[in-house]
Design a protein around this motif. Structure first.
Motif, PDB file in Angstrom:
ATOM      1  N   PHE A 108      17.188 -23.585 -33.897  1.00 36.09           N
ATOM      2  CA  PHE A 108      17.367 -22.174 -34.219  1.00 36.09           C
ATOM      3  C   PHE A 108      18.596 -21.950 -35.104  1.00 36.09           C
ATOM      4  O   PHE A 108      18.574 -21.094 -35.988  1.00 36.09           O
ATOM      5  CB  PHE A 108      17.454 -21.347 -32.938  1.00 36.09           C
ATOM      6  N   PHE A 109      19.656 -22.719 -34.865  1.00 40.74           N
ATOM      7  CA  PHE A 109      20.845 -22.595 -35.712  1.00 40.74           C
ATOM      8  C   PHE A 109      20.516 -22.971 -37.154  1.00 40.74           C
ATOM      9  O   PHE A 109      20.907 -22.278 -38.107  1.00 40.74           O
ATOM     10  CB  PHE A 109      21.974 -23.486 -35.176  1.00 40.74           C
ATOM     11  N   TRP A 110      19.797 -24.059 -37.323  1.00 38.20           N
ATOM     12  CA  TRP A 110      19.419 -24.530 -38.653  1.00 38.20           C
ATOM     13  C   TRP A 110      18.540 -23.495 -39.352  1.00 38.20           C
ATOM     14  O   TRP A 110      18.701 -23.215 -40.536  1.00 38.20           O
ATOM     15  CB  TRP A 110      18.682 -25.867 -38.542  1.00 38.20           C
ATOM     16  N   CYS A 111      17.603 -22.908 -38.616  1.00 31.06           N
ATOM     17  CA  CYS A 111      16.711 -21.900 -39.195  1.00 31.06           C
ATOM     18  C   CYS A 111      17.479 -20.645 -39.610  1.00 31.06           C
ATOM     19  O   CYS A 111      17.184 -20.039 -40.651  1.00 31.06           O
ATOM     20  CB  CYS A 111      15.618 -21.537 -38.193  1.00 31.06           C
ATOM     21  N   VAL A 112      18.469 -20.258 -38.810  1.00 29.40           N
ATOM     22  CA  VAL A 112      19.296 -19.097 -39.158  1.00 29.40           C
ATOM     23  C   VAL A 112      20.056 -19.355 -40.453  1.00 29.40           C
ATOM     24  O   VAL A 112      20.097 -18.516 -41.359  1.00 29.40           O
ATOM     25  CB  VAL A 112      20.277 -18.768 -38.008  1.00 29.40           C
ATOM     26  N   VAL A 113      20.660 -20.533 -40.556  1.00 26.22           N
ATOM     27  CA  VAL A 113      21.410 -20.875 -41.769  1.00 26.22           C
ATOM     28  C   VAL A 113      20.483 -20.935 -42.971  1.00 26.22           C
ATOM     29  O   VAL A 113      20.782 -20.382 -44.039  1.00 26.22           O
ATOM     30  CB  VAL A 113      22.147 -22.227 -41.592  1.00 26.22           C
ATOM     31  N   HIS A 114      19.349 -21.580 -42.801  1.00 25.23           N
ATOM     32  CA  HIS A 114      18.421 -21.768 -43.916  1.00 25.23           C
ATOM     33  C   HIS A 114      17.895 -20.443 -44.448  1.00 25.23           C
ATOM     34  O   HIS A 114      17.896 -20.204 -45.672  1.00 25.23           O
ATOM     35  CB  HIS A 114      17.254 -22.652 -43.472  1.00 25.23           C
ATOM     36  N   MET A 115      17.428 -19.572 -43.567  1.00 23.13           N
ATOM     37  CA  MET A 115      16.897 -18.284 -44.028  1.00 23.13           C
ATOM     38  C   MET A 115      18.012 -17.357 -44.487  1.00 23.13           C
ATOM     39  O   MET A 115      17.797 -16.471 -45.315  1.00 23.13           O
ATOM     40  CB  MET A 115      16.082 -17.622 -42.914  1.00 23.13           C
ATOM     41  N   GLY A 116      19.231 -17.576 -43.969  1.00 19.41           N
ATOM     42  CA  GLY A 116      20.359 -16.753 -44.404  1.00 19.41           C
ATOM     43  C   GLY A 116      20.820 -17.075 -45.812  1.00 19.41           C
ATOM     44  O   GLY A 116      21.449 -16.241 -46.477  1.00 19.41           O
TER      45      GLY A 116
ATOM     46  N   ALA B 189      15.034 -10.619 -43.483  1.00 23.19           N
ATOM     47  CA  ALA B 189      15.163  -9.513 -42.532  1.00 23.19           C
ATOM     48  C   ALA B 189      14.151  -9.627 -41.404  1.00 23.19           C
ATOM     49  O   ALA B 189      14.339  -9.051 -40.325  1.00 23.19           O
ATOM     50  CB  ALA B 189      14.985  -8.180 -43.259  1.00 23.19           C
ATOM     51  N   VAL B 190      13.082 -10.382 -41.626  1.00 23.00           N
ATOM     52  CA  VAL B 190      12.061 -10.584 -40.601  1.00 23.00           C
ATOM     53  C   VAL B 190      12.389 -11.796 -39.739  1.00 23.00           C
ATOM     54  O   VAL B 190      12.338 -11.734 -38.507  1.00 23.00           O
ATOM     55  CB  VAL B 190      10.667 -10.763 -41.246  1.00 23.00           C
ATOM     56  N   PHE B 191      12.771 -12.905 -40.381  1.00 21.49           N
ATOM     57  CA  PHE B 191      12.991 -14.156 -39.661  1.00 21.49           C
ATOM     58  C   PHE B 191      14.372 -14.237 -38.998  1.00 21.49           C
ATOM     59  O   PHE B 191      14.492 -14.804 -37.910  1.00 21.49           O
ATOM     60  CB  PHE B 191      12.811 -15.342 -40.614  1.00 21.49           C
ATOM     61  N   LEU B 192      15.405 -13.697 -39.639  1.00 24.84           N
ATOM     62  CA  LEU B 192      16.751 -13.847 -39.090  1.00 24.84           C
ATOM     63  C   LEU B 192      16.926 -13.197 -37.711  1.00 24.84           C
ATOM     64  O   LEU B 192      17.473 -13.843 -36.802  1.00 24.84           O
ATOM     65  CB  LEU B 192      17.786 -13.298 -40.075  1.00 24.84           C
ATOM     66  N   PRO B 193      16.510 -11.953 -37.506  1.00 22.70           N
ATOM     67  CA  PRO B 193      16.679 -11.368 -36.165  1.00 22.70           C
ATOM     68  C   PRO B 193      15.963 -12.175 -35.081  1.00 22.70           C
ATOM     69  O   PRO B 193      16.503 -12.367 -33.990  1.00 22.70           O
ATOM     70  CB  PRO B 193      16.063  -9.967 -36.323  1.00 22.70           C
TER      71      PRO B 193
ATOM     72  N   LEU C 193      17.982 -15.470 -34.552  1.00 25.57           N
ATOM     73  CA  LEU C 193      19.276 -15.173 -33.930  1.00 25.57           C
ATOM     74  C   LEU C 193      19.092 -14.828 -32.455  1.00 25.57           C
ATOM     75  O   LEU C 193      19.877 -15.264 -31.600  1.00 25.57           O
ATOM     76  CB  LEU C 193      19.959 -14.016 -34.666  1.00 25.57           C
ATOM     77  N   PHE C 194      18.067 -14.047 -32.172  1.00 22.78           N
ATOM     78  CA  PHE C 194      17.756 -13.666 -30.801  1.00 22.78           C
ATOM     79  C   PHE C 194      17.494 -14.897 -29.946  1.00 22.78           C
ATOM     80  O   PHE C 194      18.035 -15.051 -28.842  1.00 22.78           O
ATOM     81  CB  PHE C 194      16.543 -12.733 -30.823  1.00 22.78           C
ATOM     82  N   MET C 195      16.667 -15.804 -30.477  1.00 21.10           N
ATOM     83  CA  MET C 195      16.338 -17.011 -29.738  1.00 21.10           C
ATOM     84  C   MET C 195      17.545 -17.931 -29.590  1.00 21.10           C
ATOM     85  O   MET C 195      17.750 -18.553 -28.551  1.00 21.10           O
ATOM     86  CB  MET C 195      15.200 -17.763 -30.436  1.00 21.10           C
ATOM     87  N   LEU C 196      18.370 -18.021 -30.629  1.00 25.66           N
ATOM     88  CA  LEU C 196      19.566 -18.864 -30.577  1.00 25.66           C
ATOM     89  C   LEU C 196      20.517 -18.386 -29.484  1.00 25.66           C
ATOM     90  O   LEU C 196      21.028 -19.185 -28.683  1.00 25.66           O
ATOM     91  CB  LEU C 196      20.270 -18.846 -31.935  1.00 25.66           C
ATOM     92  N   ILE C 197      20.750 -17.077 -29.420  1.00 22.74           N
ATOM     93  CA  ILE C 197      21.647 -16.521 -28.408  1.00 22.74           C
ATOM     94  C   ILE C 197      21.107 -16.777 -27.007  1.00 22.74           C
ATOM     95  O   ILE C 197      21.841 -17.169 -26.091  1.00 22.74           O
ATOM     96  CB  ILE C 197      21.841 -15.011 -28.654  1.00 22.74           C
ATOM     97  N   LEU C 198      19.825 -16.573 -26.818  1.00 22.70           N
ATOM     98  CA  LEU C 198      19.222 -16.785 -25.505  1.00 22.70           C
ATOM     99  C   LEU C 198      19.303 -18.237 -25.062  1.00 22.70           C
ATOM    100  O   LEU C 198      19.579 -18.543 -23.901  1.00 22.70           O
ATOM    101  CB  LEU C 198      17.766 -16.322 -25.524  1.00 22.70           C
TER     102      LEU C 198
END
Length: 288
Positions: free
Chosen positions: A213-221, A237-241, A244-249
Motif C-alpha cells: 500500500f505504501f508503494w501504491c500511494v507513492v506511485h499514484m502520488g 484522486a480515486v486511487f490515493l484515498p 491511504l485508507f488501507m495503509l493506515i488500517l
C-alpha cells in the motif's frame, strides 16, 4: 420530461459507448455498467441479507476441498498475471509517468488483456465473502471487507473500460505478487491445518501488505506532481484515498497485533484470540 430523458440517454451513450476503449468495449462486463452492478447487487444482497438468513438455522458448510481448489486457482492466476506483466515495468514503462498505449500493437493489446484478467480476478475475489457466509464466519464480513471488495471491482472496471494500461497497472502488478504469497498461505492452512500455528507467517504477510500500500500511494502520488503527464492525473484522486485508507488500517493492525503487548483478560490474551481467526482472519479482510 422528454428532453431530460434525451439528455440522459446522450450522457449514457457518451460515457459507455463513445468514451470506452474500443479494444476492450466488446469484452464481457466491460463498458456495460448494468452487468457489473447486477453482480455487485446480488453479491451485497447475499452476503448482507439473504446468506445470513439462509444460514441462520443451518450448520456451517465444510468447504475445505472447495477452498483448496479456489486458493490454488488464485495462486496460479495471480502468478501468471505477475510474471506476464512485470516485464513491462522492468524494461519498458517509466515509473514517473507512463501513458496508456491505445494502439493495436501486440504489446498494447496484451497489456489491455492483462488488465482485463486482473479485473476478472477482482470479480472472483467476491467469493471470499460468500465463503465466509457459508462457513458462518459472519464476524469476518466486516464493513471494510465488503467495501473493499466492492470498490475494487468498480475501480478496475473503470480501468479496463477506459485506461487498460499505463501508469496505473503497477498497482495490479504489486497486488498480484502479494496475492500469490497470500493465497499460497491460505492454501497451506486448509491443506495442512498445523500451518496456522506458525504466527510468523501472518506477521510477514502483513508487512508485505503494508509495503504494497505504501508503494501504491507513492506511485499514484507521482503523477500529481507531474502536470505534463499524459496519464490522467484525476485518477490519483480515486486511487490515493483508497490506498491511504488501507495503509493506515494495516499499520494500526500491525502495531496493535505485533508491537504493543497484548492485553490479558481472564487468562486469554488478545493475540491468542486473533490467532483463532485462522488463515481467513483480519489480514485477508483488508487485502486487494
Amino acid at each position: 420530461m422528454a428532453a431530460i430523458l434525451l439528455k440522459a440517454w446522450e450522457g449514457y451513450t457518451f460515457l459507455f459507448e463513445e468514451l470506452p476503449d474500443p479494444r476492450t468495449k466488446p469484452w464481457l462486463l466491460v463498458a456495460k455498467p448494468y452487468q457489473g452492478l447486477i453482480i455487485l447487487g446480488l453479491y451485497l444482497m447475499f452476503v448482507l441479507n439473504w446468506g445470513p438468513k439462509w444460514m441462520k438455522d443451518r450448520p456451517p458448510f465444510n468447504l475445505d476441498k472447495i477452498l483448496i481448489v479456489y486458493n490454488g486457482i488464485q495462486v496460479i492466476c495471480c502468478l501468471y498475471l505477475f510474471l506476464g506483466s512485470i516485464n513491462y515495468w522492468l524494461w519498458e514503462y517509466r515509473y514517473l509517468c507512463e501513458p496508456v498505449d491505445f494502439s493495436n500493437s501486440a504489446k498494447a493489446v496484451r497489456a489491455a488483456k492483462l488488465v482485463y484478467l486482473y479485473f476478472l480476478l477482482k470479480v472472483i475475489d467476491l467469493l471470499d465473502t460468500v465463503f465466509f457466509v457459508l462457513r458462518k464466519k459472519f464476524n469476518q464480513v466486516s464493513f471494510l471487507h465488503v467495501y473493499h471488495h466492492t470498490g475494487m471491482v468498480m475501480l478496475i472496471w473503470g480501468a479496463v473500460s477506459y485506461y487498460p494500461g499505463g501508469h496505473g497497472t503497477l498497482v495490479g502488478v504489486i497486488n498480484s505478487f502479494v496475492h500469490v504469497v497470500m493465497y499460497s498461505y491460505y492454501l497451506l492452512t486448509v491443506a495442512y491445518p498445523s500451518v496456522k500455528k506458525s504466527l510468523w507467517w501472518k506477521k510477514y504477510i502483513t508487512q508485505l501488505q503494508i509495503v504494497q500500500f505504501f508503494w501504491c500511494v507513492v506511485h499514484m502520488g507521482l503523477i500529481v506532481f507531474k502536470p505534463d503527464c499524459a496519464y490522467p492525473r484525476w485518477t490519483a484522486a480515486v486511487f490515493l484515498p483508497q490506498n491511504l485508507f488501507m495503509l493506515i488500517l494495516f499499520i494500526d493492525f500491525y502495531i496493535k497485533t505485533y508491537i504493543k503487548k497484548p492485553k490479558v483478560s481472564n487468562g486469554v490474551s488478545l493475540s491468542s484470540s486473533i490467532q483463532l481467526n485462522g488463515a481467513n482472519g483480519v489480514s485477508k479482510e483488508h487485502t486487494n
